[in-house]
Design a protein around this motif. Structure first.
Motif, mmCIF file in Angstrom:
data_model
loop_
_atom_site.group_PDB
_atom_site.id
_atom_site.type_symbol
_atom_site.label_atom_id
_atom_site.label_comp_id
_atom_site.label_asym_id
_atom_site.label_seq_id
_atom_site.Cartn_x
_atom_site.Cartn_y
_atom_site.Cartn_z
ATOM 1 N N PRO A 681 41.056 43.177 44.680
ATOM 2 C CA PRO A 681 39.264 43.516 44.159
ATOM 3 C C PRO A 681 40.052 45.203 42.857
ATOM 4 O O PRO A 681 40.608 45.677 42.954
ATOM 5 N N ASP A 683 37.433 46.532 40.041
ATOM 6 C CA ASP A 683 35.990 47.598 39.299
ATOM 7 C C ASP A 683 35.607 46.623 38.233
ATOM 8 O O ASP A 683 36.471 46.476 37.214
ATOM 9 N N GLY A 684 34.316 45.756 38.226
ATOM 10 C CA GLY A 684 33.760 45.441 37.560
ATOM 11 C C GLY A 684 33.336 45.780 36.037
ATOM 12 O O GLY A 684 33.151 44.972 34.945
ATOM 13 N N TYR A 727 43.362 41.626 49.557
ATOM 14 C CA TYR A 727 41.575 41.499 49.370
ATOM 15 C C TYR A 727 41.017 42.148 50.541
ATOM 16 O O TYR A 727 42.085 42.904 51.040
ATOM 17 N N GLY A 735 29.679 46.214 42.189
ATOM 18 C CA GLY A 735 30.208 46.327 40.787
ATOM 19 C C GLY A 735 31.798 45.647 41.284
ATOM 20 O O GLY A 735 32.096 45.543 40.054
ATOM 21 N N THR A 737 34.568 43.547 42.391
ATOM 22 C CA THR A 737 34.864 41.963 41.923
ATOM 23 C C THR A 737 36.503 41.827 42.473
ATOM 24 O O THR A 737 36.571 42.474 42.585
ATOM 25 N N GLY A 738 36.298 40.150 42.824
ATOM 26 C CA GLY A 738 38.047 39.777 43.484
ATOM 27 C C GLY A 738 38.172 40.461 44.267
ATOM 28 O O GLY A 738 39.523 40.129 44.097
ATOM 29 N N ASP A 739 36.909 40.660 45.485
ATOM 30 C CA ASP A 739 37.448 40.916 46.637
ATOM 31 C C ASP A 739 37.638 40.057 48.025
ATOM 32 O O ASP A 739 37.835 40.071 48.476
ATOM 33 N N GLU A 771 44.880 35.044 39.322
ATOM 34 C CA GLU A 771 43.164 35.190 39.256
ATOM 35 C C GLU A 771 42.898 36.038 38.155
ATOM 36 O O GLU A 771 43.948 36.532 37.055
#
Length: 787
Positions: A681, A683-684, A727, A735, A737-739, A771
């Motif tokens: 995960p 920070d977006g 994850y 905000g 992402t990727g979690d 990813e």
């Protein structure tokens, strides 16, 4: 008749007074006349003595005035005086009714001096030589000391060292003894060869033994010193190696080193006979004790039909059966393995015979040779004590435990008859060795995390503190952006039981790109063995964490975006801050690894649970686990495979939220080919990785020796494949992402080095599954241990 007797007596007296002489060989001779009868004197006069009291000389002569004596008595007196080492010459003669003893006293040693020695200090040589200040000088002892000094240099690998000795006369019967030493060059081991081996290569067998060929790093490792005692230990290591791999008929025919004076080097050769390779055939238990059945004991068997024969498995079975039989109340039962070879199908059937042994008790345990280590440190390694039933299996296990302490260079346990026929005395002979360590090391890690960059460390450790068996270690280390301070202490037998207790106090500081951290804390821990391979450890941990902005990102104590990229809002929520963690943790450790330094077979697994919330600010429970299994793939060429699985999860409870620093962060132990904290995960807005609440990882690796490179250098190659997922998040806010649970994978090659500074490793990994937002790092260099 009376006149004849008087005449003979007179002749005897004349012969003695005329011709009793002592020669340098210590033989008394009577000149011209053979004594027919013993003589008598009225007094004994001592001449030539200045330091030794005359009465002392008379006591050694042991001829008494008024009593008969003859040449044999004089000869014995001379020998006794010479044996004292106080005299360089002794002469005994008779003058009338007086026996005259004339002595020349040995000179007194004023000083013992050493010249030309650099590799061995004066104090170390002084402890080894026999001549000492204020002692009597002896030329024979001085020559013996010359050989002792040569042997001391041979033990550090300088066989061509030459030693000469001379005395400096100071007058008044005093001398200085001077040993002049030419240390010469280091004697090398040019090659180590094996003859008769077909199942295993020379390089594989060279890795088994302690003696190593000389290489560029031998001046650091010092493992290329030729020693006949080490060769005997190498023979035993070879036997264990073969016996544990099915070669029950293996034997070492010879081992020897040939010295080349011109090259100042040894050529070492082992001649072996491997014999056939066997598997276990039928395994049975044959008990002659009423009430003791196979069903009660079969679970203790470590030997399995169809597996390759292993002496180690037989030994483990013996210990397990002996302990189980004793637990069932048969203290004097003896367990004996009986092997039956079948040469046609190459199997060994093993029958464990259990008989009621003779009643024998341990009268006492006598310990010798431990000038520093206290008796109770040695006694507590025995599972029996005075008054217990004698058990050879338990004694053998105690010997192995004492050797594993690493306090002694040799341990020998023998028996002696006791005061009664059913009593046995155990005699434990040990030779102590140095247990203190001073180490300084350094290295470089390519990781961008807290361990990245150049690092150095220095430590002082003592494994046998004050001879109590305790260990203490003080370490200081750091790099460009880190500082570490640690003090550790361990008592291996807390309250007299096989429970280890200890504490660690530490302070770590780290400087990251945008923030800094300071961790100060301590741990109190207890360890308890459950079985020979399973142990547990519980601990209480208290830690204070302080986080702040990196000074390079500040302007007047305010975070300056012109100096550093924006910091994640999830970091800004806890920076600056002070956080206290109070937790308890428990671990289960399973370990059957054959060697922690260079593992090739066995399993190491660690399962840990930690609960934070006993005071402090943190409230969470964390589970982590990792297991690694090593398996030889082709033992003859030293090809080793390993599989490793790991995972972890953290879960909050109560009213406290997890912080970004509580989450798991990826590193090279989780997956290679990615930067520290480079997956999971993020920070977006800033793209900063925040870590995750859950991870799983797996590794498959094959290790192999490098061709054309001597195994004594310690280099090995590896190919590997890693997979991991990180994850989940419990951070408050949006905000992120990727979690989601997404797997990453990488493949690569590695190079490990068992260096004098510790195990090091360099890896080159290429991600094959990744990813968006992952941070790649192909090279990684650091510590190689992956337990």
């Amino acid at each position: 008749m009376k006149a004849k007797s008087s005449l003979l007596s007179a002749v005897s007296a004349m012969a003695l007074s005329a011709g009793v002489i002592f020669s340098g060989a210590g033989v008394v001779q009577l000149a011209a006349v053979t004594v027919a009868e013993a003589a008598v004197v009225n007094r004994i006069e001592v001449r030539g003595n200045t330091r030794v009291d005359a009465e002392t000389v008379r006591n050694y002569v042991d001829i008494r005035p008024g009593r008969n004596f003859g040449p044999a008595d004089v000869d014995a007196a001379v020998k006794r005086l010479f044996a004292t080492g106080m005299f360089s010459d002794v002469r005994i003669s008779q003058s009338g009714s007086t026996l005259v003893v004339t002595v020349d006293e040995q000179a007194i040693v004023n000083q013992v001096l050493f010249q030309g020695n650099k590799k061995i200090k004066d104090a170390d040589l002084t402890r080894q030589v026999q001549l000492q200040p204020r002692g009597a000088y002896s030329s024979a002892v001085m020559e013996a000391d010359v050989q002792t000094i040569k042997q001391a240099y041979a033990r550090i690998g300088r066989d061509d060292a030459s030693v000469s000795a001379q005395i400096v006369d100071l007058g008044q019967n005093r001398v200085n003894v001077v040993y002049t030493i030419a240390e010469g060059d280091r004697t090398k081991i040019a090659s180590i060869a094996f003859e008769g081996n077909t199942a295993f290569s020379d390089s594989r067998l060279r890795d088994v033994i302690v003696t190593k060929q000389s290489n560029l790093l031998s001046w650091l490792t010092r493992n290329d010193v030729y020693d006949q005692d080490k060769l005997q230990a190498d023979e035993e290591a070879l036997r264990r190696f073969y016996y544990n791999r099915g070669y029950a008929d293996f034997r070492v025919i010879s081992s020897a080193g040939q010295f080349d004076e011109a090259k100042n080097s040894y050529t070492v050769q082992f001649v072996v006979e491997e014999g056939q390779r066997y598997k276990f055939g039928d395994i049975s238990i044959d008990s002659s004790i009423d009430g003791l059945t196979d069903d009660q004991l079969r679970a203790q068997l470590e030997t399995k039909s169809g597996s390759y024969y292993s002496a180690q498995d037989v030994e483990k079975t013996l210990v397990a059966l002996s302990e189980r039989v004793a637990d069932l109340g048969y203290a004097f039962a003896q367990v004996t393995p009986r092997g039956d070879r079948n040469f046609e199908n190459q199997t060994i059937s093993v029958a464990y015979t259990i008989d009621q042994g003779a009643r024998a008790y341990v009268e006492r345990i006598e310990i010798r040779g431990n000038s520093r280590t206290r008796d109770y440190v040695i006694r507590r390694e025995f599972d029996l004590s005075e008054g217990d039933a004698f058990n050879q299996v338990l004694i053998s296990r105690a010997k192995r435990r004492l050797e594993q302490l690493d306090f002694f260079s040799s341990v020998n346990i023998s028996t002696a008859p006791g005061s009664e026929p059913d009593q046995v005395i155990l005699v434990v002979d040990v030779v102590e060795k140095s247990t203190g360590e001073l180490s300084i090391g350094g290295g470089y890690s390519t990781g961008s995390g807290p361990s990245g960059g150049f690092v150095v460390e220095g430590s002082v450790a003592e494994r046998n503190f004050l001879g109590r068996g305790q260990s203490i270690r003080l370490a200081v280390g750091g790099g460009q952006t880190s500082r570490d301070y640690t003090l550790s202490f361990t008592e291996p037998y807390f309250l007299g039981r096989r429970i280890s207790a200890g504490f660690d106090i530490f302070r770590n500081t780290r400087e990251y790109d945008k923030y800094t951290s300071e961790l100060t804390g301590g741990t109190i821990r207890f360890g308890l063995p459950i079985t020979q391979t399973l142990s547990t450890q519980i601990a209480y941990n208290l830690q204070q964490e302080n986080y702040g902005y990196n000074s390079k990102c500040l302007t007047a104590d305010v975070y300056d975006l012109t100096k550093c990229d924006p910091i994640s809002s999830y970091l800004s929520n806890v920076i600056p801050s002070s956080w206290v963690k109070s937790s308890v943790s428990g671990s289960l450790i399973y370990n059957t690894i054959d060697s922690m330094q260079s593992p090739r077979n066995g399993t190491y697994a660690n399962l840990t649970a930690e609960v934070a919330g006993l005071g402090g600010d943190a409230q969470w429970v964390k589970f982590t686990g990792r297991g690694t299994h090593y398996q030889p793939l082709a033992d003859e060429i030293d090809l080793v495979g390993l599989v490793s699985l790991g995972g972890g999860h953290i879960q909050k409870f109560g009213n406290s939220n997890l912080r970004v620093f509580d989450h798991f962060q990826s590193n090279e132990r989780m997956i290679r080919g990615f930067r520290y904290n480079g997956i999971g995960p993020r920070d977006g807005v800033t793209g900063d990785h925040l870590g995750g609440t859950t991870y799983f990882n797996a590794t498959a690796e094959m290790q192999f020796p490098l061709p054309l490179i001597s195994e004594s250098i310690g280099l090995r190659g590896a190919v590997f494949a890693d997979a991991a997922t990180l994850y989940g998040t419990d951070l408050v806010g949006g905000g992120i992402t990727g979690d989601a649970m997404k797997w990453r994978a990488s493949v690569g090659v590695g190079l490990t080095w068992a260096s004098p500074f510790g195990p090091l490793r360099i890896d080159y990994a290429v991600p094959v599954m990744q990813e968006t937002g992952d941070r790649v790092q192909n090279f990684n260099f650091g510590i190689s241990t992956r337990f």
